[in-house]
Scaffold this motif. Structure first.
Motif, PDB file in Angstrom:
ATOM      1  N   HIS A  34      19.871  31.577  48.200  1.00 52.80           N
ATOM      2  CA  HIS A  34      20.002  30.735  49.384  1.00 52.80           C
ATOM      3  C   HIS A  34      21.161  29.735  49.308  1.00 52.80           C
ATOM      4  N   ASP A  35      22.021  29.842  48.298  1.00 44.03           N
ATOM      5  CA  ASP A  35      23.137  28.908  48.194  1.00 44.03           C
ATOM      6  C   ASP A  35      24.477  29.635  48.119  1.00 44.03           C
ATOM      7  N   PHE A  36      24.567  30.774  48.767  1.00 49.63           N
ATOM      8  CA  PHE A  36      25.769  31.594  48.625  1.00 49.63           C
ATOM      9  C   PHE A  36      27.036  30.835  49.000  1.00 49.63           C
ATOM     10  N   ARG A  37      28.069  30.923  48.148  1.00 53.36           N
ATOM     11  CA  ARG A  37      29.381  30.325  48.435  1.00 53.36           C
ATOM     12  C   ARG A  37      30.453  31.391  48.259  1.00 53.36           C
ATOM     13  N   PRO A  38      31.125  31.761  49.346  1.00 54.83           N
ATOM     14  CA  PRO A  38      32.122  32.836  49.257  1.00 54.83           C
ATOM     15  C   PRO A  38      33.154  32.582  48.152  1.00 54.83           C
ATOM     16  N   ASP A  39      33.509  31.310  47.914  1.00 55.67           N
ATOM     17  CA  ASP A  39      34.503  31.015  46.886  1.00 55.67           C
ATOM     18  C   ASP A  39      34.081  31.516  45.506  1.00 55.67           C
ATOM     19  N   TYR A  40      32.774  31.641  45.315  1.00 64.51           N
ATOM     20  CA  TYR A  40      32.313  32.087  44.007  1.00 64.51           C
ATOM     21  C   TYR A  40      32.692  33.535  43.716  1.00 64.51           C
ATOM     22  N   LEU A  41      32.940  34.303  44.793  1.00 65.25           N
ATOM     23  CA  LEU A  41      33.292  35.705  44.579  1.00 65.25           C
ATOM     24  C   LEU A  41      34.618  35.822  43.819  1.00 65.25           C
ATOM     25  N   ARG A  42      35.443  34.782  43.931  1.00 63.43           N
ATOM     26  CA  ARG A  42      36.716  34.765  43.209  1.00 63.43           C
ATOM     27  C   ARG A  42      36.549  34.748  41.700  1.00 63.43           C
ATOM     28  N   LEU A  43      35.386  34.319  41.252  1.00 66.21           N
ATOM     29  CA  LEU A  43      35.263  34.011  39.826  1.00 66.21           C
ATOM     30  C   LEU A  43      35.328  35.247  38.947  1.00 66.21           C
ATOM     31  N   SER A  44      35.288  36.426  39.578  1.00 67.89           N
ATOM     32  CA  SER A  44      35.470  37.642  38.773  1.00 67.89           C
ATOM     33  C   SER A  44      36.882  37.640  38.182  1.00 67.89           C
ATOM     34  N   MET A  45      37.765  36.831  38.789  1.00 66.85           N
ATOM     35  CA  MET A  45      39.142  36.709  38.312  1.00 66.85           C
ATOM     36  C   MET A  45      39.210  36.175  36.883  1.00 66.85           C
ATOM     37  N   LEU A  46      38.220  35.370  36.504  1.00 66.54           N
ATOM     38  CA  LEU A  46      38.339  34.669  35.227  1.00 66.54           C
ATOM     39  C   LEU A  46      38.541  35.626  34.061  1.00 66.54           C
ATOM     40  N   HIS A  47      37.680  36.649  33.979  1.00 71.57           N
ATOM     41  CA  HIS A  47      37.826  37.510  32.800  1.00 71.57           C
ATOM     42  C   HIS A  47      38.921  38.547  32.989  1.00 71.57           C
ATOM     43  N   GLU A  48      39.315  38.743  34.251  1.00 68.64           N
ATOM     44  CA  GLU A  48      40.424  39.666  34.456  1.00 68.64           C
ATOM     45  C   GLU A  48      41.738  39.018  34.010  1.00 68.64           C
ATOM     46  N   ARG A  49      41.897  37.766  34.359  1.00 71.02           N
ATOM     47  CA  ARG A  49      43.161  37.094  34.067  1.00 71.02           C
ATOM     48  C   ARG A  49      43.181  36.481  32.668  1.00 71.02           C
ATOM     49  N   TRP A  50      42.015  36.008  32.209  1.00 70.62           N
ATOM     50  CA  TRP A  50      41.965  35.365  30.889  1.00 70.62           C
ATOM     51  C   TRP A  50      40.892  36.033  30.037  1.00 70.62           C
ATOM     52  N   PRO A  51      41.106  37.300  29.688  1.00 69.03           N
ATOM     53  CA  PRO A  51      40.030  38.077  29.051  1.00 69.03           C
ATOM     54  C   PRO A  51      39.594  37.524  27.698  1.00 69.03           C
ATOM     55  N   ALA A  52      40.435  36.740  27.060  1.00 68.68           N
ATOM     56  CA  ALA A  52      40.071  36.284  25.717  1.00 68.68           C
ATOM     57  C   ALA A  52      39.172  35.042  25.733  1.00 68.68           C
ATOM     58  N   VAL A  53      39.008  34.437  26.910  1.00 71.80           N
ATOM     59  CA  VAL A  53      38.240  33.182  26.958  1.00 71.80           C
ATOM     60  C   VAL A  53      36.758  33.482  27.209  1.00 71.80           C
ATOM     61  N   PRO A  54      35.866  33.015  26.340  1.00 73.93           N
ATOM     62  CA  PRO A  54      34.442  33.271  26.577  1.00 73.93           C
ATOM     63  C   PRO A  54      33.956  32.564  27.842  1.00 73.93           C
ATOM     64  N   ARG A  55      32.975  33.197  28.505  1.00 77.58           N
ATOM     65  CA  ARG A  55      32.435  32.612  29.732  1.00 77.58           C
ATOM     66  C   ARG A  55      30.953  32.367  29.566  1.00 77.58           C
ATOM     67  N   VAL A  56      30.506  31.242  30.093  1.00 78.12           N
ATOM     68  CA  VAL A  56      29.072  31.002  30.131  1.00 78.12           C
ATOM     69  C   VAL A  56      28.691  30.652  31.562  1.00 78.12           C
ATOM     70  N   ALA A  57      27.816  31.484  32.150  1.00 78.96           N
ATOM     71  CA  ALA A  57      27.358  31.273  33.523  1.00 78.96           C
ATOM     72  C   ALA A  57      25.954  30.688  33.452  1.00 78.96           C
ATOM     73  N   LEU A  58      25.695  29.643  34.247  1.00 78.63           N
ATOM     74  CA  LEU A  58      24.414  28.945  34.133  1.00 78.63           C
ATOM     75  C   LEU A  58      23.765  28.779  35.493  1.00 78.63           C
ATOM     76  N   THR A  59      22.456  28.927  35.528  1.00 79.38           N
ATOM     77  CA  THR A  59      21.732  28.670  36.775  1.00 79.38           C
ATOM     78  C   THR A  59      20.269  28.366  36.499  1.00 79.38           C
TER      79      THR A  59
END
Ligand code: ADP
Ligand code: ZN
Length: 617
Positions: free
Chosen positions: A154-179
């Motif tokens: 219930h909190d969808f934000r279209p801008d979040y769809l961009r975040l797939s870019m993170l590992h594409e552009r900076w594959p060496a940086v670890p990611r932690v997603a939290l909710t």
């Protein structure tokens, strides 16, 4: 005295020296070591579970700056202030800053002067930002409120769809997603949309044992709320949720008239008023925020002692997220709701008249049914909530149904009387009516509307006098909640459902609960000393003896002054939980104070001497 190393090396060092804690909570240690080692992680923890440390510690241990993607622009400033108070070098980049401020921040990040940088998701769409990030050594990407990527939630934000870019552009940086929003459908969507298939998922229990869940029949909701605040939460910070802007305004005014410090918050208020009210809520002690659900995401004020709902939430997910804002500090807190027949009718009608397609309406209907099930349950509320999130639990002993088991009665005959009135009206007169008229018929009342329609001629006229009007309303409500009654979309007339027939034919019995305004015994009645002065007004100090409460109150006064002088939220100085520990341990030296959980090196340095003076006084 103990001095801590200035460049802490391990996660445990940082935990103790910077945050002042002796041990990790729940999955924190697992997440942190996995991310420090370079792995991706998906972290599902309830509000108050301790998600922040899961990325803050890796950012402090790994070389470079940790980049935190957060949708909560209005809160970034406070988040950074809180980190600075701990001696962490933090900053943010968002649209509220001037260009000069943004350039300064970018320079600081490039020069290695920051451990953590908060960034609004929409900025990632800007090429300049991407190039700027290219120039940094990034230790970790944290994706906060990761459920914002889910369209199901219930909190969808279209801008979040961009975040797939993170590992594409900076594959060496670890990611932690939290909710803190956990239903399996949302979880799957996060993994898929953020490309987290290889991430380790950490799922904590969603139980919030310090929150006491209570749902009361709605009579005079505002008066009920005032009574709750007066008797159990006098002087406590709280959030009151209402469905409409108008009821937010009305309720806030009513509370103010009762001498309660209450402020309104809804999307119709000017932005300045909203942010001023939010700032007061965060900064001052004991402010009650009356709000629509536009308020609250990311509010990490730890000492919200109660969350009240004056209207029915649309789903258990929403309800749990909203109530979860109470008691993040782990001290006793209350989730209270007033709920009545009108809520059910209103929500069912809202769904029926909404623009969505059939599938969407069905989904909304399922969400609402689950929520109604929670309201009407005769067994443990916590158990039901946790089951909804896929967790098994025993009866909790800390919700209203556990503490005051409801009186149950066989409502089959009452249900049959009501349902057959509906059937007769439809068959004999081709009419349908709302609850008010049906109840008047059952009670045999001779109102103008009964005369007008000649309803005294129905064979069910006056056959329901064994129940009072409020009891009939409770019967109607429970039948509606259980799917044994339907509401028409247009004018709220009641109709029968496929399931109603089994009741009418006597093939199915209906168990119902007697509505009583339950008064759960509160652990925190106002105590007064010999002079009649309240000893402490906060439920937070429940566990303290009388003298310690006195010290707790003095510490709170000191904290309020200190926070005001530094213009930071009171909890940034020290949260209630730490004041409670100080009040009971009564430290006499800086060493003893440093040993208390939640007192880190920087705070010891800033406030240590002052605190010892207050304790000694
Ligand atoms: P979340 O973001 O999951 O809602 P927070 O990160 O805000 O939770 O943490 C909730 C509360 O728990 C905060 O007051 C925080 O200081 C406290 N906390 C976090 N980790 C620990 C720990 N290891 N020991 C004690 N308290 C902790
Ligand atoms: Zn329970």
């Amino acid at each position: 005295m103990t001095r801590v190393p200035t460049e802490p090396a391990t996660a445990r060092d940082v935990l103790r020296a910077t945050f002042g804690y002796d041990s990790f909570k729940g999955d924190q240690e697992g997440v942190i070591s996995h991310v420090i080692a370079g792995g991706d992680a998906l972290v599902l923890m309830p509000t108050g579970g301790g998600k922040s440390l899961c990325y803050q510690i890796p950012a402090l241990v790994r070389p470079g700056v940790g980049v935190v993607i957060s949708p909560l622009i209005a809160l970034m400033h406070d988040q950074v202030t809180a980190l600075e108070a701990l001696g962490v070098r933090a900053g943010f980049l968002n649209s509220t800053q001037s260009l000069d401020e943004q350039r300064d921040m970018e320079r600081a990040a490039r020069d290695g002067e920051l451990d953590l940088l908060y960034l609004a998701p929409e900025r990632l769409g800007v090429v300049r930002t991407q190039q700027f990030l290219d120039q940094l050594q990034i230790s970790v990407f944290a994706i906060d409120e990761a459920h914002c990527v889910s369209q199901w939630g219930h909190d969808f934000r279209p801008d979040y769809l961009r975040l797939s870019m993170l590992h594409e552009r900076w594959p060496a940086v670890p990611r932690v997603a939290l909710t803190a929003t956990a239903p399996p459908a949302v979880r799957r969507e996060i993994i898929q949309r953020l490309g987290l298939d290889a991430a380790r998922t950490f799922v904590a229990s969603f139980d919030r044992p310090n929150i006491r869940y209570r749902i009361e029949p709605k009579q005079q909701p505002v008066a009920q709320l005032v009574q709750l605040i007066r008797t159990e939460h006098d002087g406590d910070a709280g959030i009151v949720y209402c469905l409409s802007r108008a009821s937010v305004e009305k309720t806030a005014e009513a509370l103010v008239r009762e001498g309660i410090t209450a402020l309104p918050y809804h999307a119709g208020l000017p932005a300045e008023v909203r942010s001023a009210n939010q700032a007061r809520f965060l900064r001052e002690d004991g402010v009650v925020m009356v709000a629509t659900i536009a308020f609250g995401m990311g509010i990490d004020k730890p000492d919200v002692r109660f969350v009240a709902h004056l209207d029915l939430p649309k789903s258990i997910e929403g309800y749990y997220q909203e109530t979860g804002r109470a008691g993040r500090d782990g001290l006793p807190a209350t989730a209270w709701m007033a709920y009545g027949l009108a809520d059910v009718v209103q929500q069912r009608q809202l769904i029926a008249t909404s623009d969505g397609d059939a599938a969407h309406k069905r989904l909304q209907g399922q969400h609402l049914d689950a929520m109604l099930g929670l309201c009407e349950t005769m067994s443990c509320r916590r158990q039901l909530i946790l089951e909804y999130f896929g967790e098994h639990a025993e009866a909790c002993g800390n919700c209203d149904t556990c503490l005051n088991p409801p009186d149950v009665f066989d409502g089959t005959v009452a249900a049959q009387k009501l349902l057959s009135t509906i059937v007769r009206l439809r068959r004999e007169r081709n009419q349908s009516f709302g609850a008010g008229q049906l109840i008047d018929i059952l009670l045999g009342r001779r109102t103008a509307k009964i005369d007008q329609w000649g309803h005294d001629g129905l064979s069910t006229f006056g056959i329901g006098t064994e129940l009072a009007e409020t009891q009939w309303r409770a019967v109607v409500r429970q039948l509606l909640a259980g799917g044994l009654l339907a509401v028409s979309a247009d004018h709220g007339a009641l109709g029968i459902t496929d399931d109603s027939w089994a009741v009418l034919r006597g093939e199915r019995t209906v168990e119902m609960r007697h509505d009583v305004v339950t008064r759960v015994k509160s652990p925190s009645r106002k105590k007064v000393d010999a002079r009649g002065v309240p000893v402490t007004r906060s439920v937070a100090a429940t566990a303290l003896g009388e003298q310690d409460r006195d010290l707790f109150e003095r510490l709170r006064t000191w904290r309020a002054e200190t926070a005001k002088a530094a213009s930071v939220p009171a909890y940034v100085v020290f949260p209630d939980a730490v004041l409670v520990s100080i009040a009971s341990a009564r430290p006499t030296s800086l060493d003893e104070l440093f040993a208390i959980s939640g007192v880190g090196a920087k705070k010891l340095e800033t406030y240590g001497d002052d605190v010892l003076l207050v304790v000694a006084a």
